[in-house]
Design a protein around this motif. Structure first.
Motif, PDB file in Angstrom:
ATOM      1  N   GLY A 287       0.831  -1.193   0.000  1.00 53.60           N
ATOM      2  CA  GLY A 287       0.000   0.000   0.000  1.00 53.60           C
ATOM      3  C   GLY A 287       0.868   1.247   0.000  1.00 53.60           C
ATOM      4  N   MET A 288       0.231   2.394   0.005  1.00 51.59           N
ATOM      5  CA  MET A 288       0.946   3.665  -0.136  1.00 51.59           C
ATOM      6  C   MET A 288       0.530   4.651   0.954  1.00 51.59           C
ATOM      7  N   ILE A 289       1.513   5.236   1.615  1.00 51.61           N
ATOM      8  CA  ILE A 289       1.291   6.278   2.617  1.00 51.61           C
ATOM      9  C   ILE A 289       1.879   7.569   2.061  1.00 51.61           C
ATOM     10  N   ILE A 290       1.049   8.591   1.931  1.00 57.93           N
ATOM     11  CA  ILE A 290       1.478   9.841   1.293  1.00 57.93           C
ATOM     12  C   ILE A 290       1.474  10.981   2.309  1.00 57.93           C
ATOM     13  N   SER A 291       2.583  11.731   2.326  1.00 56.08           N
ATOM     14  CA  SER A 291       2.696  12.922   3.178  1.00 56.08           C
ATOM     15  C   SER A 291       2.633  14.153   2.278  1.00 56.08           C
ATOM     16  N   THR A 292       1.791  15.134   2.644  1.00 55.49           N
ATOM     17  CA  THR A 292       1.666  16.342   1.824  1.00 55.49           C
ATOM     18  C   THR A 292       1.953  17.596   2.650  1.00 55.49           C
ATOM     19  N   GLY A 293       2.279  18.660   1.939  1.00 56.22           N
ATOM     20  CA  GLY A 293       2.561  19.935   2.602  1.00 56.22           C
ATOM     21  C   GLY A 293       3.583  20.724   1.808  1.00 56.22           C
ATOM     22  N   PRO A 294       3.771  21.983   2.132  1.00 53.37           N
ATOM     23  CA  PRO A 294       4.767  22.806   1.428  1.00 53.37           C
ATOM     24  C   PRO A 294       6.186  22.443   1.835  1.00 53.37           C
ATOM     25  N   THR A 295       7.153  23.002   1.140  1.00 50.30           N
ATOM     26  CA  THR A 295       8.561  22.797   1.498  1.00 50.30           C
ATOM     27  C   THR A 295       8.822  23.300   2.919  1.00 50.30           C
ATOM     28  N   GLY A 296       9.535  22.502   3.689  1.00 51.83           N
ATOM     29  CA  GLY A 296       9.878  22.909   5.051  1.00 51.83           C
ATOM     30  C   GLY A 296       8.804  22.638   6.076  1.00 51.83           C
ATOM     31  N   SER A 297       7.820  21.802   5.746  1.00 53.89           N
ATOM     32  CA  SER A 297       6.742  21.511   6.704  1.00 53.89           C
ATOM     33  C   SER A 297       7.004  20.247   7.512  1.00 53.89           C
ATOM     34  N   GLY A 298       8.150  19.608   7.305  1.00 53.98           N
ATOM     35  CA  GLY A 298       8.508  18.438   8.111  1.00 53.98           C
ATOM     36  C   GLY A 298       8.070  17.110   7.534  1.00 53.98           C
ATOM     37  N   LYS A 299       7.707  17.074   6.249  1.00 57.45           N
ATOM     38  CA  LYS A 299       7.216  15.836   5.644  1.00 57.45           C
ATOM     39  C   LYS A 299       8.256  14.719   5.717  1.00 57.45           C
ATOM     40  N   THR A 300       9.492  15.039   5.303  1.00 55.82           N
ATOM     41  CA  THR A 300      10.540  14.019   5.270  1.00 55.82           C
ATOM     42  C   THR A 300      10.884  13.541   6.672  1.00 55.82           C
ATOM     43  N   THR A 301      10.884  14.446   7.639  1.00 53.10           N
ATOM     44  CA  THR A 301      11.169  14.055   9.029  1.00 53.10           C
ATOM     45  C   THR A 301      10.142  13.046   9.519  1.00 53.10           C
ATOM     46  N   THR A 302       8.867  13.256   9.173  1.00 47.65           N
ATOM     47  CA  THR A 302       7.823  12.322   9.576  1.00 47.65           C
ATOM     48  C   THR A 302       8.016  10.969   8.897  1.00 47.65           C
ATOM     49  N   LEU A 303       8.351  10.984   7.606  1.00 51.06           N
ATOM     50  CA  LEU A 303       8.575   9.714   6.909  1.00 51.06           C
ATOM     51  C   LEU A 303       9.782   8.976   7.483  1.00 51.06           C
ATOM     52  N   TYR A 304      10.819   9.727   7.882  1.00 47.85           N
ATOM     53  CA  TYR A 304      11.964   9.097   8.543  1.00 47.85           C
ATOM     54  C   TYR A 304      11.527   8.417   9.845  1.00 47.85           C
ATOM     55  N   SER A 305      10.624   9.053  10.579  1.00 46.12           N
ATOM     56  CA  SER A 305      10.143   8.443  11.823  1.00 46.12           C
ATOM     57  C   SER A 305       9.375   7.155  11.527  1.00 46.12           C
ATOM     58  N   PHE A 306       8.636   7.129  10.399  1.00 43.33           N
ATOM     59  CA  PHE A 306       7.948   5.906   9.997  1.00 43.33           C
ATOM     60  C   PHE A 306       8.957   4.805   9.659  1.00 43.33           C
ATOM     61  N   ILE A 307      10.009   5.188   8.910  1.00 43.97           N
ATOM     62  CA  ILE A 307      11.065   4.222   8.551  1.00 43.97           C
ATOM     63  C   ILE A 307      11.719   3.673   9.817  1.00 43.97           C
ATOM     64  N   ASN A 308      12.014   4.581  10.738  1.00 50.15           N
ATOM     65  CA  ASN A 308      12.642   4.185  12.002  1.00 50.15           C
ATOM     66  C   ASN A 308      11.768   3.199  12.755  1.00 50.15           C
ATOM     67  N   THR A 309      10.459   3.432  12.718  1.00 49.32           N
ATOM     68  CA  THR A 309       9.522   2.565  13.448  1.00 49.32           C
ATOM     69  C   THR A 309       9.417   1.186  12.806  1.00 49.32           C
TER      70      THR A 309
END
Length: 551
Positions: A287-309
């Motif tokens: 399946g697919m989990i999508i993060s949205t938002g403008p540049t600098g809104s922390g999208k990649t940081t949240t995805l990193y936390s998912f990867i870490n988990t």
């Protein structure tokens, strides 16, 4: 303790107030910081005329003797030593050699070195770009240890040091007709740090280009580069963008501090109501989990936390990422940085990743149809896919993918959840000011009541119920650089797929219709989530209005 054949008193515990005030200049003029770090030694002169030598278990006797000779002391001098941790010693050395904008990079000193004429646009004879250090060694040599007297080198190093110290995400060097402005982006907001005469711009930009391996002769076209260096014993990656403007080249340096710890999913700010939904999606095999938002809104940081988990939950999984750039390195997973110049794009990299038998794939950003198509197909064929999109809210992700050319039936079959996010500045804990109800300093109850009614749709009864609740407003102090805020927290709008949403996606319903249906099914919008942070005293009402859109 090893005495190195010297007259040594061991076990001394000293106080900083015992150290001579004028000794710092002597140290910096007689010892290079890189020498002291290499030999793990640091001498201090005490106010009573004595000396104390800070050492570690790895300090060699020859180094101690060498320092004693440079201090002009006799071997029989009653030397006192104290063993400390190596990291603590490095930190002490850094603190002595660290410079600040006030010391060496203020407008006055830079203006003097720049030698600008009366019009304020003259060149600078004192400004050169000759570097003492080997630029290939920037990653291994701490920037504090660079001892060049060239003003351009000193100023750029100082700006980077100051930015890292203040946790700035970007350094902006902006040329105008009568001035050169340097600004830091801290907690998402730009703050003026320095004003220089415009004549120093060419050498500053040239220095940045040299450090990032750009063409210093090319001044007509935009250029992008990268600097890898060490700052205060911390690895730092800097992305450089230089673009020509009518007043000269403008440079922006994006700072990625690789030493910062990765967040766990429980630390990124997802509210408890959404946590079960997120965990359920992370436990899926595809399946697919999508993060949205403008540049600098922390999208990649949240995805990193998912990867870490998922890395902790399923250590047997093969996890691969393709990013632009790789912001933080995670042990145990394969990370790929795209390079369009040689043809390594998201789409081409993704095709090859699929041949590596991955279980979980993270795509830094879906930018085109080809990448979107491969991502959706991957999610349908047994892979768990994380990615980001640039949209204003969660519901708009579906129309964005459709606009790219992805078939609606593929979207409805592959997407698990979509979440939008923003970063809210947190009120400074040292100076935030509590007020009763909404009669804050300089405002009135009517002022806030109007905002709550217009922006949040609250009724007079809702407002009346909140009237006596203690809230907080931004004030400003030295701890927060007079901004009233210190740090940021994330707010999320998480849209979970159900049969109704799938049907609407299949029928190509508008994003506003999908959002209305999601809210009806219990989704909290970004504004509502942000308002909760305000009600909890974490942020201000003005910040909520600034960051989020009216529902």
């Amino acid at each position: 303790m090893e005495t190195f054949g010297l007259n040594v008193t061991n076990g001394l515990i000293f106080d900083v107030s015992d150290v001579s005030d004028d000794f710092a200049d002597f140290i910096k003029s007689n010892f290079r910081s890189i020498y002291l770090k290499k030999n793990l030694i640091f001498p201090l002169k005490l106010k009573d005329g004595g000396y104390i030598m800070l050492i570690t278990v790895a300090t060699k006797g020859d180094a101690v003797k060498d320092v004693i000779l440079k201090l002009g002391l006799d071997y029989n001098f009653p030397l006192k030593t104290q063993k400390i941790d190596e990291n603590e010693l490095i930190g002490i050395i850094n603190s002595y050699y660290e410079i600040s904008l006030k010391d060496g990079g203020d407008g006055k000193s830079s203006g003097k070195d720049g030698g600008a004429g009366e019009t304020g646009r003259g060149g600078g004879d004192g400004w050169t770009t000759d570097a003492e250090e080997n630029l290939d060694d920037l990653k291994s040599i701490d920037i504090i240890d660079v001892t060049s007297d060239a003003p351009a080198i000193k100023l750029i190093n100082t700006l980077i040091l100051e930015a890292v110290k203040e946790n700035a995400s970007d350094i902006h060097i902006e040329p105008y007709y009568d001035r050169l402005t340097v600004r830091f982006r801290i907690d998402g907001s730009l703050t003026d740090k320095l004003t220089l005469k415009p004549g120093v711009l060419p050498v500053l930009v040239s220095r940045i280009k040299v450090m990032s391996n750009l063409d210093i002769a090319e001044k007509r076209l935009p250029q992008d580069g990268r600097i890898e260096l060490t700052v205060k014993n911390r690895p730092v990656d800097i992305r450089v963008s230089v673009i020509p403007t009518i007043f000269g080249e403008r440079a922006v340096l994006r700072i990625l501090d690789k030493s910062l710890k990765l967040f766990d999913i429980n630390e990124v700010g997802i509210s408890g109501a959404y946590m079960d939904t997120v965990y359920d999606s992370l436990r899926k095999t595809h399946g697919m989990i999508i993060s949205t938002g403008p540049t600098g809104s922390g999208k990649t940081t949240t995805l990193y936390s998912f990867i870490n988990t998922v890395k902790k939950l399923y250590p047997d999984k093969n996890i691969m990422t393709i990013e632009d750039p790789v912001e933080y390195q995670i042990g145990g997973i394969a990370q790929i940085s795209i390079n369009p110049k040689i043809g390594l794009t998201f789409s081409t990299g993704l095709r090859h990743i699929l041949r590596q038998d991955p279980d979980i794939i993270m795509i830094g950003e879906i930018r085109d149809f080809e990448t979107a198509e491969i991502a959706v197909q991957s999610a349908l064929t047994g892979h768990l896919v994380f990615s980001t999109l640039h949209t204003n809210d969660a519901a708009s992700a579906f129309t964005r993918l459709t606009d790219m050319g992805v078939e609606p039936f593929l979207i409805s079959s592959s997407v698990l959840i979509v979440f939008a996010q923003r970063l809210l500045r947190v009120l400074c804990p040292k100076c935030k000011e509590p007020v009763k109800g909404f009669s804050a300093v300089g405002t009135t109850v009517d002022y806030y009541s109007k905002i709550l009614a217009d922006e949040f749709g609250l009724t007079p009864q809702n407002i009346k119920e909140m009237g006596d609740k203690e809230i907080y407003v931004a004030k400003g102090c030295d701890f927060c650089a007079q901004t009233g805020y210190r740090g940021r927290t994330a707010v999320y709008e998480i849209l979970e797929f159900n049969d109704e949403i799938r049907t609407m996606v299949m029928s190509k319903s508008s994003s506003s219709e999908i959002k209305a249906a999601a809210v009806k099914n219990g989704m909290n919008t970004l504004r509502r989530e942000a308002f909760k942070k305000f009600a909890e005293g974490l942020t201000s009402l003005e910040e909520v209005i600034r960051i989020t859109q009216k529902d």
